[in-house]
Structure formats: structure tokens, C-alpha cells
Design a protein around this motif. Structure first.
Motif, PDB file in Angstrom:
ATOM      1  N   ILE A 196     -24.026  25.342 -25.492  1.00  0.00           N
ATOM      2  CA  ILE A 196     -25.353  25.525 -24.902  1.00  0.00           C
ATOM      3  C   ILE A 196     -25.785  24.267 -24.161  1.00  0.00           C
ATOM      4  CG2 ILE A 196     -26.472  24.919 -27.088  1.00  0.00           C
ATOM      5  CD1 ILE A 196     -27.892  27.148 -24.266  1.00  0.00           C
ATOM      6  N   LEU A 197     -25.458  23.103 -24.682  1.00  0.00           N
ATOM      7  CA  LEU A 197     -25.837  21.867 -24.000  1.00  0.00           C
ATOM      8  C   LEU A 197     -25.087  21.722 -22.682  1.00  0.00           C
ATOM      9  CD1 LEU A 197     -26.028  19.481 -27.091  1.00  0.00           C
ATOM     10  CD2 LEU A 197     -27.939  20.344 -25.727  1.00  0.00           C
ATOM     11  N   GLY A 198     -23.819  22.115 -22.669  1.00  0.00           N
ATOM     12  CA  GLY A 198     -23.059  22.071 -21.429  1.00  0.00           C
ATOM     13  C   GLY A 198     -23.586  23.055 -20.405  1.00  0.00           C
ATOM     14  N   LEU A 199     -23.916  24.250 -20.861  1.00  0.00           N
ATOM     15  CA  LEU A 199     -24.482  25.247 -19.952  1.00  0.00           C
ATOM     16  C   LEU A 199     -25.820  24.792 -19.407  1.00  0.00           C
ATOM     17  CD1 LEU A 199     -24.518  28.093 -18.694  1.00  0.00           C
ATOM     18  CD2 LEU A 199     -25.551  28.911 -20.828  1.00  0.00           C
TER      19      LEU A 199
ATOM     20  N   VAL B 242     -35.264  39.029 -19.149  1.00  0.00           N
ATOM     21  CA  VAL B 242     -34.006  38.571 -19.719  1.00  0.00           C
ATOM     22  C   VAL B 242     -34.296  37.564 -20.829  1.00  0.00           C
ATOM     23  CG1 VAL B 242     -32.661  38.950 -17.624  1.00  0.00           C
ATOM     24  CG2 VAL B 242     -33.767  36.725 -17.997  1.00  0.00           C
ATOM     25  N   GLY B 243     -33.287  37.292 -21.638  1.00  0.00           N
ATOM     26  CA  GLY B 243     -33.424  36.270 -22.675  1.00  0.00           C
ATOM     27  C   GLY B 243     -33.241  36.776 -24.085  1.00  0.00           C
ATOM     28  N   GLY B 244     -33.487  38.069 -24.322  1.00  0.00           N
ATOM     29  CA  GLY B 244     -33.320  38.593 -25.676  1.00  0.00           C
ATOM     30  C   GLY B 244     -34.226  37.891 -26.665  1.00  0.00           C
ATOM     31  N   ARG B 245     -33.614  37.230 -27.641  1.00  0.00           N
ATOM     32  CA  ARG B 245     -34.385  36.521 -28.677  1.00  0.00           C
ATOM     33  C   ARG B 245     -34.860  35.148 -28.213  1.00  0.00           C
ATOM     34  NH1 ARG B 245     -30.025  37.900 -33.315  1.00  0.00           N
ATOM     35  NH2 ARG B 245     -28.883  38.752 -31.535  1.00  0.00           N
ATOM     36  N   ILE B 246     -34.631  34.846 -26.951  1.00  0.00           N
ATOM     37  CA  ILE B 246     -35.128  33.608 -26.347  1.00  0.00           C
ATOM     38  C   ILE B 246     -36.288  33.991 -25.437  1.00  0.00           C
ATOM     39  CG2 ILE B 246     -34.552  31.588 -24.963  1.00  0.00           C
ATOM     40  CD1 ILE B 246     -31.611  32.130 -25.661  1.00  0.00           C
ATOM     41  N   LEU B 247     -37.470  33.477 -25.720  1.00  0.00           N
ATOM     42  CA  LEU B 247     -38.669  33.911 -25.008  1.00  0.00           C
ATOM     43  C   LEU B 247     -39.661  32.776 -24.899  1.00  0.00           C
ATOM     44  CD1 LEU B 247     -40.491  36.156 -23.800  1.00  0.00           C
ATOM     45  CD2 LEU B 247     -41.201  36.676 -26.143  1.00  0.00           C
TER      46      LEU B 247
ATOM     47  N   GLY C 119     -24.937  37.897 -23.182  1.00  0.00           N
ATOM     48  CA  GLY C 119     -24.543  38.830 -22.134  1.00  0.00           C
ATOM     49  C   GLY C 119     -24.529  38.193 -20.760  1.00  0.00           C
ATOM     50  N   LEU C 120     -25.519  37.366 -20.485  1.00  0.00           N
ATOM     51  CA  LEU C 120     -25.590  36.705 -19.177  1.00  0.00           C
ATOM     52  C   LEU C 120     -24.449  35.714 -18.997  1.00  0.00           C
ATOM     53  CD1 LEU C 120     -29.442  36.116 -19.049  1.00  0.00           C
ATOM     54  CD2 LEU C 120     -28.148  37.748 -17.666  1.00  0.00           C
ATOM     55  N   VAL C 121     -24.104  34.996 -20.068  1.00  0.00           N
ATOM     56  CA  VAL C 121     -22.967  34.063 -20.001  1.00  0.00           C
ATOM     57  C   VAL C 121     -21.679  34.823 -19.725  1.00  0.00           C
ATOM     58  CG1 VAL C 121     -21.507  32.557 -21.423  1.00  0.00           C
ATOM     59  CG2 VAL C 121     -23.985  32.233 -21.399  1.00  0.00           C
ATOM     60  N   ALA C 122     -21.486  35.945 -20.410  1.00  0.00           N
ATOM     61  CA  ALA C 122     -20.284  36.749 -20.180  1.00  0.00           C
ATOM     62  C   ALA C 122     -20.224  37.239 -18.741  1.00  0.00           C
ATOM     63  CB  ALA C 122     -20.258  37.938 -21.150  1.00  0.00           C
ATOM     64  N   ALA C 123     -21.359  37.743 -18.227  1.00  0.00           N
ATOM     65  CA  ALA C 123     -21.399  38.248 -16.859  1.00  0.00           C
ATOM     66  C   ALA C 123     -21.107  37.152 -15.851  1.00  0.00           C
ATOM     67  CB  ALA C 123     -22.767  38.870 -16.577  1.00  0.00           C
ATOM     68  N   ARG C 124     -21.659  35.975 -16.086  1.00  0.00           N
ATOM     69  CA  ARG C 124     -21.434  34.847 -15.165  1.00  0.00           C
ATOM     70  C   ARG C 124     -19.961  34.462 -15.130  1.00  0.00           C
ATOM     71  NH1 ARG C 124     -22.382  28.751 -16.086  1.00  0.00           N
ATOM     72  NH2 ARG C 124     -23.228  27.938 -14.119  1.00  0.00           N
ATOM     73  N   ALA C 125     -19.325  34.404 -16.308  1.00  0.00           N
ATOM     74  CA  ALA C 125     -17.910  34.037 -16.372  1.00  0.00           C
ATOM     75  C   ALA C 125     -17.043  35.070 -15.660  1.00  0.00           C
ATOM     76  CB  ALA C 125     -17.478  33.893 -17.828  1.00  0.00           C
ATOM     77  N   LEU C 126     -17.366  36.347 -15.838  1.00  0.00           N
ATOM     78  CA  LEU C 126     -16.593  37.396 -15.186  1.00  0.00           C
ATOM     79  C   LEU C 126     -16.754  37.347 -13.670  1.00  0.00           C
ATOM     80  CD1 LEU C 126     -17.429  40.237 -17.709  1.00  0.00           C
ATOM     81  CD2 LEU C 126     -15.152  39.285 -17.301  1.00  0.00           C
TER      82      LEU C 126
ATOM     83  N   LEU D 226     -33.076  32.571 -17.643  1.00  0.00           N
ATOM     84  CA  LEU D 226     -33.733  32.870 -16.366  1.00  0.00           C
ATOM     85  C   LEU D 226     -32.918  32.350 -15.192  1.00  0.00           C
ATOM     86  CD1 LEU D 226     -37.454  32.150 -17.299  1.00  0.00           C
ATOM     87  CD2 LEU D 226     -36.513  34.354 -16.601  1.00  0.00           C
ATOM     88  N   ARG D 227     -32.382  31.160 -15.340  1.00  0.00           N
ATOM     89  CA  ARG D 227     -31.583  30.607 -14.237  1.00  0.00           C
ATOM     90  C   ARG D 227     -30.234  31.310 -14.130  1.00  0.00           C
ATOM     91  NH1 ARG D 227     -33.521  24.208 -14.438  1.00  0.00           N
ATOM     92  NH2 ARG D 227     -35.311  24.582 -13.065  1.00  0.00           N
ATOM     93  N   LEU D 228     -29.681  31.733 -15.255  1.00  0.00           N
ATOM     94  CA  LEU D 228     -28.458  32.539 -15.182  1.00  0.00           C
ATOM     95  C   LEU D 228     -28.736  33.855 -14.459  1.00  0.00           C
ATOM     96  CD1 LEU D 228     -26.988  32.088 -18.778  1.00  0.00           C
ATOM     97  CD2 LEU D 228     -26.190  31.006 -16.676  1.00  0.00           C
ATOM     98  N   ALA D 229     -29.862  34.490 -14.781  1.00  0.00           N
ATOM     99  CA  ALA D 229     -30.212  35.754 -14.126  1.00  0.00           C
ATOM    100  C   ALA D 229     -30.449  35.551 -12.641  1.00  0.00           C
ATOM    101  CB  ALA D 229     -31.461  36.348 -14.779  1.00  0.00           C
ATOM    102  N   ALA D 230     -31.047  34.417 -12.273  1.00  0.00           N
ATOM    103  CA  ALA D 230     -31.260  34.138 -10.851  1.00  0.00           C
ATOM    104  C   ALA D 230     -29.932  34.002 -10.122  1.00  0.00           C
ATOM    105  CB  ALA D 230     -32.095  32.865 -10.697  1.00  0.00           C
ATOM    106  N   GLU D 231     -28.942  33.391 -10.792  1.00  0.00           N
ATOM    107  CA  GLU D 231     -27.610  33.284 -10.193  1.00  0.00           C
ATOM    108  C   GLU D 231     -26.978  34.667  -9.994  1.00  0.00           C
ATOM    109  OE1 GLU D 231     -24.712  30.814 -12.018  1.00  0.00           O
ATOM    110  OE2 GLU D 231     -26.113  29.163 -12.417  1.00  0.00           O
ATOM    111  N   LEU D 232     -27.149  35.514 -10.986  1.00  0.00           N
ATOM    112  CA  LEU D 232     -26.519  36.837 -10.943  1.00  0.00           C
ATOM    113  C   LEU D 232     -27.247  37.800 -10.016  1.00  0.00           C
ATOM    114  CD1 LEU D 232     -25.771  37.111 -14.757  1.00  0.00           C
ATOM    115  CD2 LEU D 232     -24.051  37.028 -12.936  1.00  0.00           C
ATOM    116  N   GLY D 233     -28.533  37.529  -9.754  1.00  0.00           N
ATOM    117  CA  GLY D 233     -29.295  38.322  -8.803  1.00  0.00           C
ATOM    118  C   GLY D 233     -29.351  39.788  -9.188  1.00  0.00           C
TER     119      GLY D 233
END
Length: 503
Positions: free
Chosen positions: A116-119, A87-92, A64-71, A272-279
Motif C-alpha cells: 500500500i505504501l508503494g502504491l 469507489v473504495g469499498g471499506r475505505i471512505l 479490485g481497482l489494483v487488480a484492474a490496473r495491473a491487468l 479515487l486516483r486509481l479509478a481516475a486512471e481507469l476512467g
């Protein structure tokens, strides 16, 4: 160390709920030495939501965060609604008492997981290689531990049978269309057969199937009875990319495989860093209860309020989709598919030691056993090896056995499993922690939703089909690396592209 706590002997023990629960965004970032954007820009846990945005994303996991960032990069206004307080879902991530960070959820990345490696590179999340130096350990048939190198235990009874089975799986996976597995000529036959049945029919020795559980239980949280053989072949076909055919070895191996590397600050550092970007475009504690579509807009009702949007991307585990009140109702075939995609049963148990003592013995920390609570384990120590950590995956029938006993009983069984593999030092950790994903109300299991026999050929073609103004993300909707972080990133990008193509 007392058997009824999950924290260090010297520290006051918080409740089990405190130990197991996910940290908030701020807490994890602070523990990782990373700061959010300014307070006014940080993801919101309270306060009002915007009345309308271009796109609402349901689910603040990686996809979801990747989709939001791209949009948002494309100029769209976006709001991520996340049910949890993180944030993170199944990543914790989980922060140990001494400050080191390990993962309670998805952790590993490897070759061909390019997205994922590129991101990770884009957001500055460094990786390190999983520790594999030294010998692996195998315990079976009540015999003393055997040390071995490579990926296959040195049991002469099973070597030939296991090799033939793996070769056959690879051949069949290579013949499975990655974007439409239901089009195989023998799709109906394979889809009507469970993975467990196929293994019993195609392996000579029962020990091979027993060994295979060390892959199935952490991968699916299942022993394979509820997993379609066609789904399994598609899953293996996805352990690659557009230029590398998926293989069982790449799906199961450590070095050069799916368990090749981990993140220095824990895998949750990426969302976490994606969420920080999205604020403040990320709203926490905002469980979505209803999605209502009309001819020209979508209304999304959450615990934090109602938002109007032109499009919606749903990026949450399949069982959670069924929990939303839909108007109009989801298409019947999609409902049928989601009802046939259960989450597995899996927990991660970590024992922490003052140092990784097994390394001094020339052991890698990777072990396999045919009995007990620890069927497969890894060296889960942080990058600097400031402490030693052994990780056990307890899934499938092993979860049925050990997930329903007391914490003290399970801790004892797990430590005895480690000791059987690596010696008596394993009985005396300085800390013990675990995370049972079946207890997560917004996931209900882990690590991935599987498709039961019959689902893929009957309903599988609906997995990525938009529903009017609603699009689908989440790792299960990916072609390559479904169930992994790379699949989550791929799915988020695809869903965002679908929305942008219609703008």
C-alpha cells in the motif's frame, strides 16, 4: 449543540442518511482538491457497458481497482463493476463542515505494509504520522485517569500477565505458516477453540482480557467469541512481510505499528486516483447479480447490463459473494467457508473541536477505558490540525450496547467517554459524525470477515483456489496484512497475476 444531529451547531443539519452516506467519486475528489480525468474518461454511473472485455472485476474497492490496473497495464481490456455510487469499498473519506477530510473507514498504514505504501507513492498520495506526542490516558476500575507512555497502561496488577500473554501470542504466531495455517501440528485444537476461550484459559487476571477488548473490538468488530484462535494467530503472523515476522505489537501499536500513519487527503484518495486512471473502465451503481460460466467464457449480469469476459476476479466482502446467483453453483467447500466468515460489527464515531485541546495538556489523544462507549480512541485530526478530532471505535459487544440506541443517546455516551479521558472540554464539540458499517448494504459490517472456530482447518485451503474462470481478490484472501489496505493491494496483485499467467 443539539443531541440529535451530527453536524455543526451553526449549520443547517442534513438528514442522518446524508451525513452517513459515502460521497460520490466526483464529490470526494472535489472535496480533496483533486480533479478526475476528463468527463468522457471518468468512471461511469449510467450509460451502456461494453458487450465484452477480457476480464470483469467485481468490486471497486482497493483490491479490485489494483487488480484492474495491473491487468490493463499488461494490455488486457477490463471492466470494474461496483455496486455502490462510489469507489473504495471499506475505505471512505468524510469531509467535515469546514472542509477538512477524515476517514469513515480504513485509515492507517504502517511499517512492513510495503504494497500500500508503494502504491500510494505511485499515485502521489502523501502520508503523515499519527500524532503520538505526549502522554496516553488509561481509565480503569473506577479510578481517576492515569497518564502513561509506551503501549502498556501502568496498572501493576496486569503488567506481568499482559507481557507473558503477548510473548506467548508472538511465539505461537511465528510458528504458524502464513500461507497454510491449517498445516500446524496442533491446528485442529487451536481452530476448535475461540479466541475468547483461549484468553480466559491463558490469562490470570480478568482485567487483562478486558484490556484486550480494546484491541479486539476495533480490529475484528468482535469480542473474540466467534474468532478461531488459529485464525487469530494467522492474523498476527501476517502483521509483517516476507522478511519481518508478524507480531502483536506491530498489529496493535501506533508508532511503528499498524496505526503509524494516515493519508493527508484521507485514505480514499488512493482508490479515487486509481479509478481516475481507469476512467470509464469503472462502472458504478452496477451490482453484480449473476455469474454464469461456460467452457470458454463467463457472463456477468449486473444492474447496468450484461458483459461477457474470458475471466472474472471477484473482490468483494465474503458475504456479498454468497449473494450472487452462481451457475454452476460455487463449490460446496467454498460455500461452507464463506458461510463461516461473518463480518464484524463496528462503527467509527468522531467528535470535532476548534483545536486539538488535549495536545495543550500534553496528551496524545490516545486513550483506553474499561467501561463506557469509548474503549479505545485516537487523535484523528487532519494533518494540519486545522481542527481537533477524537475518534472512538465502537465494536463488538460495545456496538451491541451503543449501536442500537438513539443517535442522541450514543452521541452523549461517546462525548462522556472522551471527557472521562481528556477533560470536560470534550463535551462540547463543534461537530459530531459517525459511520456504522453494519448499515452498509454492500459490506454489512466491518472491518474484516473473521473465520469462526472450525472453519480454517475444514475449509480454509479454498480461500484463494480459483473456481474455473473465476479468481478471488479482496483483503481477506491475502496472506500478509489481511483486513488492512496492504492486504487488499497484495490480493489484487495476486489475482491479476493468476489471470495473466493463464492468458
Amino acid at each position: 449543540m443539539s443531541d440529535d444531529i451530527t453536524t455543526p451547531t451553526a449549520a443547517a443539519a442534513p438528514s442522518r442518511r446524508t451525513v452517513l452516506r459515502g460521497l460520490t467519486i466526483g464529490g470526494v475528489m472535489a472535496a480533496s482538491g483533486i480533479k478526475l480525468a476528463s468527463a468522457g474518461e471518468a468512471a461511469t454511473t449510467h450509460g451502456s457497458l461494453p458487450a465484452s472485455v477480457d476480464v470483469v472485476v467485481v468490486g471497486g474497492g482497493l483490491s479490485g481497482l489494483v487488480a484492474a490496473r495491473a491487468l490493463r497495464t499488461a494490455g488486457k481490456s477490463v471492466l470494474v463493476l461496483e455496486a455502490r455510487d462510489r469507489v473504495g469499498g471499506r475505505i471512505l473519506n468524510h469531509t467535515l463542515s469546514g472542509g477538512a477530510v477524515i476517514e469513515a473507514g480504513g485509515a492507517f498504514v504502517g511499517p512492513t505494509q510495503d504494497h500500500i505504501l508503494g502504491l500510494a507513492k505511485e499515485v502521489g498520495a502523501e502520508t503523515f504520522k499519527e500524532y503520538v506526542a505526549g502522554k496516553n490516558v488509561y481509565v480503569a476500575n473506577g479510578q481517576p485517569p492515569q497518564q502513561f507512555t509506551g503501549t502498556v497502561p501502568p496498572d501493576p496488577l496486569i503488567l506481568a500477565d499482559a507481557a507473558l500473554l503477548q510473548a506467548r501470542i508472538d511465539k505461537m504466531a511465528a510458528e504458524t505458516p502464513i500461507d497454510a495455517p491449517w498445516t500446524r501440528a496442533d491446528a485442529q485444537k487451536l481452530d476448535s477453540t475461540s479466541l475468547d476461550t483461549w484468553l480466559r484459559q491463558n490469562s490470570v487476571l480478568p482485567q487483562v482480557r478486558t484490556l484486550f477488548l480494546s484491541y479486539l473490538q476495533p480490529t475484528f468488530g468482535s469480542d473474540g467469541l466467534d474468532v478461531s484462535m488459529l485464525f487469530f494467530l494467522w492474523y498476527i503472523a501476517g502483521a509483517g512481510n516476507e522478511t519481518n515476522v508478524g507480531t502483536f505489537a506491530r498489529s496493535s501499536d501506533t508508532a511503528n505499528g499498524a496505526q503509524d500513519s494516515r493519508f493527508v487527503l484521507g485514505s480514499q484518495i488512493v482508490p479515487l486516483r486509481l479509478a481516475a486512471e481507469l476512467g470509464n473502465a469503472v462502472a458504478l451503481n452496477a451490482a453484480v447479480r449473476k455469474i454464469q460460466q461456460s467452457a470458454d467464457h463467463v457472463t456477468v449480469t449486473s444492474d447496468r447490463g450484461t458483459v461477457r469476459a474470458k475471466r472474472v476476479i471477484v473482490a468483494c466482502p465474503p458475504p456479498m459473494v454468497l449473494g450472487i446467483d452462481w451457475s454452476p453453483q460455487l463449490p460446496p467447500r467454498r460455500q461452507q467457508l464463506l458461510q463461516r466468515m461473518p463480518m464484524g460489527a463496528l462503527m467509527k464515531c468522531d467528535a470535532v473541536y476548534a483545536k486539538p485541546f488535549w495536545r495543550d495538556k500534553g496528551l496524545s489523544g490516545f486513550g483506553l477505558s474499561d467501561t463506557g462507549a469509548v474503549r479505545v480512541c485516537f487523535d484523528n485530526s487532519p494533518a494540519d490540525a486545522s481542527v481537533g478530532v477524537l475518534l472512538a471505535f465502537v465494536g463488538g459487544s460495545n456496538w451491541n450496547t451503543y449501536g442500537n440506541v438513539s443517535l442522541a443517546e450514543r452521541r452523549k455516551a461517546v462525548l462522556e467517554g472522551f471527557a472521562k479521558l481528556f477533560g470536560p472540554e470534550a463535551l462540547n464539540p463543534i461537530e459530531y459524525t459517525e459511520h456504522d458499517w453494519t448499515h452498509e448494504p454492500w459490506t454489512t459490517g466491518g472491518p474484516v470477515a473473521v473465520q469462526v472456530p472450525g472453519a480454517l482447518t475444514a475449509f480454509g485451503d479454498t480461500i484463494r483456489t480459483p473456481f474455473q474462470r473465476v479468481h478471488w481478490a479482496g483483503t481477506e484472501t491475502s496472506t500478509y496484512w489481511a483486513g488492512f489496505m496492504d492486504g487488499a493491494v497484495r490480493a489484487g496483485k495476486r489475482a491479476a497475476s493468476e489471470v495473466l499467467d493463464l492468458s
